[in-house]
Design a protein around this motif. Sequence first.
Motif: not given
Lengths: 429, 294
Positions: A299, A304-308, A338, A341, B277
């Motif tokens: 994080s 984790l602020a992810r691209e798909e 998670l 993911y 996220d």
Amino acid sequence: MTGGNTVGFAGLSHLGTIYSTAAAMRGFSVVGFDKRPELVASLSAGRLPITEPGLDDATREHRDRLRYTSDSAELSACPLVFIALDVSTDDSNNSDLAPLEALIEEVAGAVSPESVLVIMSQVPPGFCRRLVQKIRQDVAIYYQVETLIFGDALGRAVHPERYMVGCADPTTAFPDAYEHFLAAFECPILPMRYESAELCKIAINCFLVSTVSTANTLAEICENIKADWSEIVPALRLDKRIGVHAYLKPGLGIAGGNLERDLVTVQNLAATYGCDSRVVTAWQHNSAYARDWVLRRLSALGLLAREEDAVFSLWGLAYKTDTHSTKNSPALALLRALPKYQWQAFDPVAALPAEGFPEVRVVSSPLESARNAMALVVMTPWKQFASVDLEAVRSAMRGREIVDPYAALDRALCAKHGFRYHSLGSEPC
Amino acid sequence: MLTHQSIHAVNPSRVVILGASGFIATQLQRVLRESGIPARAVGSKEVDLTTSDSAGMLATLLQHEDCVVMASALTPDKGRDIAATMKNLRMGENVCAAIGEAKPAHFVYISSDAVYDGRSSSLINEESSREPSDLYALAHIGREKMLEQSCAAAGIPLAIVRPCAVYGPGDTHNSYGPNRFIRTAAETGKITLFGRGEERRHHIFIDDVAGILQLCIRHRSSGAINAVSGQAISFGEVAEMVAAAAKRPVTIEFRPRASAITHRHFDLSASIKAFPDFAATSLTAGIARSMVNL
């Protein structure tokens, strides 16, 4: 090696399988009993349901001394019988003693008069004293502390450091069959009362947890003050009060089931008798906090602020090396935390449970796991990971982050290959 | 620990915000509007939650499908005394009575990290004990417990969001930290620190609080979550960031401290698991956005 008597082992879980093989290696003829006929058939065919270094070879070499049966009546030929069923725990780490009690009842009914029953299963203090009240009086009961380590179990069973034996009366000599068995392992023997032996096992685990918890706490401080825990450890080992074999590696919390169970046992005893167990609670909190170290690091790195379509590589599912067990595994905890993911996971031995991990693809090699990954996470420090070609890993990956809490990989090599490397006890490099 | 009734984010049919003009309520209304979620703010002029007839009035307003967000409170700057505490508790009592009758689909309570013992420097997470160090904290703990009981009895999922110090444009409280530093830097060119500003605290940007609230609303979450930034930073560092971002020269001056240094750190693990996220605004970016019109 000496031997000659026939000994029985009842309950062929990990504990029973290991100790029965160790007894055969020390020259004893072994009757291994378990009421599950499919397990008995498998063992008889040489197919072991557990993974331990050296176990396959040892059972093959000594198969003429190992006989498995699902008929408890065959134990009547054994003057000495070990109850060696591992005690399972629920999700709150409370023991389920019912299967053990049923097994003891069946075995006690099967053995001959003047037999010796030795309980090796993980029981709470008070268990044997209560058992003696219930069981037939012509059978002697002892409690023998087991100190197996997953991944080094057979070695520790064949070459114990010492035997701790719980007795109704520690001043009374052991029956001949038991004396003969213990002597065959050529180690110090420490007789004590039942309750002391039952607590002795728990005490050992508590001391192990205390050192690991301390290591976790101080390692985290190292990460923040630019110290390096790996530089401090040798100095600690050279202090006789701590010792060369102390558990000083920081980790991702206690796992495997046994340590967690024993901490809960201590808390239950403390609650019953009004003792202070706040330090145990602190260890449990430390374990839960340590378990999420990788999660917090991923994080903090913004991963984790992810691209798909972001993919993560995970090496290691087992809770530790040299075992198939994923009980309380930090890897599974991370995957559960998670779930949305995409993971590519590899483990040389352990399998992913069938349910609950729809986004995890299990692959057949570390390199395949690394393909297109944003980050590589090494959750079990299997030795083979250290020899994976890092240049090939770098080429396969999309990202450059390696999160390797146990330092399974070489930090300097990772940096040399252009990775940003994170491990417990030091700042990233 | 927060759990989600809806794994996938779903807009509720309506959000009713109790407390229309507060810092967080105002921002939340904006965020919901931008997301196309119908929102109705209920201020004290419409329903004074401290009065005995407010429960019935509120129950009449609420619909069964509503998500209710309670932002209404007398904040510390409006009083930390017994009178303010009793008003805050009365609001809690009346809201509980109203939702017991109206049974909305979801309830989100905006609490405060004040519920955790302010005298302790230990790492705080959602499992840490709630221990009031003053009456303001007592009021929030009291309201949390009232809502826990009432929502459990009515079968209403309850999310409790506990923000740390909130900063940003539109702040109405001017508390010690980024808000006050930004204001005094712009107005007087000075920032005053107690001691050397050693205390480390989390400071969360107002947009992030609204963002977390929106996530809780859309996932119909229940349980508790601390709304905090990623890292505790000292007041001294905050002052330097504000000074660096200011459009005029800023002097940082130091006054003797009145109390011992305590730090306040949060374990983010549960927040990350709840919304992996979600990324908090950095303090540098938040300060810049707060100062853009100053």
